[in-house]
Scaffold this motif. Sequence first.
Motif, mmCIF file in Angstrom:
data_model
loop_
_atom_site.group_PDB
_atom_site.id
_atom_site.type_symbol
_atom_site.label_atom_id
_atom_site.label_comp_id
_atom_site.label_asym_id
_atom_site.label_seq_id
_atom_site.Cartn_x
_atom_site.Cartn_y
_atom_site.Cartn_z
ATOM 1 N N TRP A 414 31.878 -18.748 94.481
ATOM 2 C CA TRP A 414 31.521 -18.185 95.784
ATOM 3 C C TRP A 414 31.114 -16.716 95.709
ATOM 4 O O TRP A 414 30.113 -16.315 96.308
ATOM 5 N N GLU A 415 31.876 -15.912 94.956
ATOM 6 C CA GLU A 415 31.606 -14.468 94.954
ATOM 7 C C GLU A 415 32.341 -13.812 93.796
ATOM 8 O O GLU A 415 33.222 -14.418 93.179
ATOM 9 N N GLY A 416 31.995 -12.553 93.515
ATOM 10 C CA GLY A 416 32.712 -11.783 92.509
ATOM 11 C C GLY A 416 32.068 -11.851 91.143
ATOM 12 O O GLY A 416 31.077 -12.546 90.923
ATOM 13 N N GLU A 417 32.678 -11.146 90.202
ATOM 14 C CA GLU A 417 32.136 -11.006 88.856
ATOM 15 C C GLU A 417 32.895 -11.796 87.806
ATOM 16 O O GLU A 417 32.432 -11.900 86.669
ATOM 17 N N PRO A 420 38.035 -16.992 89.112
ATOM 18 C CA PRO A 420 37.393 -18.191 89.659
ATOM 19 C C PRO A 420 36.366 -17.910 90.758
ATOM 20 O O PRO A 420 36.086 -18.792 91.566
ATOM 21 N N PHE A 421 35.787 -16.729 90.808
ATOM 22 C CA PHE A 421 34.646 -16.428 91.687
ATOM 23 C C PHE A 421 34.894 -16.770 93.159
ATOM 24 O O PHE A 421 34.053 -17.372 93.825
ATOM 25 N N LEU A 431 39.700 -26.820 87.087
ATOM 26 C CA LEU A 431 38.772 -26.830 85.954
ATOM 27 C C LEU A 431 38.214 -25.422 85.833
ATOM 28 O O LEU A 431 37.860 -24.806 86.847
ATOM 29 N N PRO A 432 38.122 -24.875 84.629
ATOM 30 C CA PRO A 432 37.653 -23.492 84.492
ATOM 31 C C PRO A 432 36.175 -23.350 84.831
ATOM 32 O O PRO A 432 35.360 -24.209 84.478
ATOM 33 N N ILE A 433 35.849 -22.270 85.528
ATOM 34 C CA ILE A 433 34.471 -21.984 85.906
ATOM 35 C C ILE A 433 33.862 -21.075 84.839
ATOM 36 O O ILE A 433 34.456 -20.055 84.484
ATOM 37 N N ARG A 438 28.437 -16.100 87.035
ATOM 38 C CA ARG A 438 28.494 -14.926 87.929
ATOM 39 C C ARG A 438 27.162 -14.684 88.621
ATOM 40 O O ARG A 438 27.119 -14.136 89.728
ATOM 41 N N ASP A 439 26.064 -15.106 87.993
ATOM 42 C CA ASP A 439 24.741 -14.925 88.613
ATOM 43 C C ASP A 439 24.376 -16.078 89.541
ATOM 44 O O ASP A 439 23.320 -16.046 90.180
ATOM 45 N N LEU A 440 25.234 -17.090 89.609
ATOM 46 C CA LEU A 440 24.944 -18.272 90.427
ATOM 47 C C LEU A 440 25.833 -18.360 91.656
ATOM 48 O O LEU A 440 25.750 -19.340 92.402
#
Length: 546
Positions: A414-417, A420-421, A431-433, A438-440
């Motif tokens: 969803w957001e962040g760098e 889990p965004f 499940l690990p992201i 980060r660009d998606l």
Amino acid sequence: MTQDTLLAPAAGDLAAEDTRWWRDAVIYQVYVRSFADSDGDGVGDLPGIRSRLPYLAGLGVDALWLTPFYVSPMADFGYDVADYRDVDPLFGTLADARDLIADAHAHGLRIIADIVPNHTSDRHAWFRAALAAPPGSPERARYIFRDGRGPDGAQPPNDWESVFGGPAWTRLPDGQWYLHLFAPEQPDLNWENPEVHAEFADVLKFWLDLGVDGFRVDVAHGMAKAPGLPDVGHADQVEMLGTAVLPYFDQDAVHGIHREWRRLLDSYDGERIAVAEAWAPTPERLAAYTRPDELHQAFNFHYLTAPWEAPGMREVIEESLRTAEAVGAPATWVLSNHDVKRHVTRYGGGERGLRRARAAALLTLALPGSSYVYQGEELGLPEVLDLPEEFQQDPQRLRGEGAGRDGCRVPLPWEGEEPPFGFGAGAASWLPIPTAWRDLTVAAQRDDPGSMLALYHEALRIRREHPALGDGDLRWLTGPPGTLVFVREAGDGDRRLACAINMGDRTVRVRVHGSPLLASGPLDVDGEHVHLPPDTALWWDAEEIA
């Protein structure tokens, strides 16, 4: 029953239609575990979905299909249901379900719930009672129990194989075997038993009364089994799914169940619908699930598996439209879901896969009928191919290397760098992201006019507003080799939208007499012509059609 009989519209029991919203709806699939986590435990839940309803409404979809959120031991991530009338604590409460449905309606979104009628969990009260009861008991008659073959009954009753690999039968200590076309924790119900019919009618009423707008029917082709449970006579039966007649799938008797359900749905106000997840060996047999007195839609897996080349894709589109029209149903179009590899990766991965996915989005949303969007495809998410072994939990992985579905179920960024965004407040997700996502993220793409998210936003806006899109007809136009070119016309003929997609390997010149509306990638305009690069699609408001 012959194929012609299957395709013939059955008489009677047709409800009056008001908006027929489902004929051209864009339905967004929410994989509940992986959409949004409200409590920080790393698993998505119903309050998480509710918090993201503004995003979904803003995207421009019409309805949400939610994967199972019922009480379940999660042997198959919720497709093994222990209680059909309650919410698993992992996902929230029944009050959360009510609030989500009400809030979705307030946002103009309908809710499609997943129903699993072919099998229950082995923890379901019925199956526990069956295990405690003797052979031949009413409790066992709700499922498919049989004695084994051979002098001591040590061989399975027949040669049927599980979709997840291995035999479709498990033996109990008392010597009887029970059928499970999927995992051993998912015993098949006996739909020849009237008690099963009554139970599921009551389950459907429970959720309809709670406000759901319809159901996606899991394994809609599986409830009826051939009389006598005959052998298939072949090994590697999973390779035959959807391509051959099997004694446990797509039996004609299943259609009587769907007619019962259609009568129930039609008894409710608001055009409640049912969507079949059905694998059938021909488009004609698939269309039989959507006759006027059966289900409203069926997933078009022939389109999902179509090759990336113009002649093959056109053949699948024409066949899909023809067979749907034969029963008066809308065609459906789907590129990905929670059971198949994401199409960015299927189409080649990397930049090529992304270009093709962008073009495929415009092709799909321009076709007549209803479209499905699997969560994350609007972000251009690829399949995650390098999940660590300790995270791979899908029972389908037992088929062999690369057979698991975990890679298409990785949670949304969803957001962040960093992972889990913004998926949840916790430090991890179930499940690990991938860090590369980060660009998606939604936040990274929201203000980028060249992003996949921007493409979907604009395509869905045009689809809602342009009178030629949605339900209706398609007319093919002549285009250069390697292309598909067609036009959609509004009912009054005053407005037309044309679509061209280049599935070849070289740039082509296409005549465009009108105003370009949306392209999936860069292209050059030369007067009334455009130079359309490979793996690129274009929509234009057509003023004149040659």
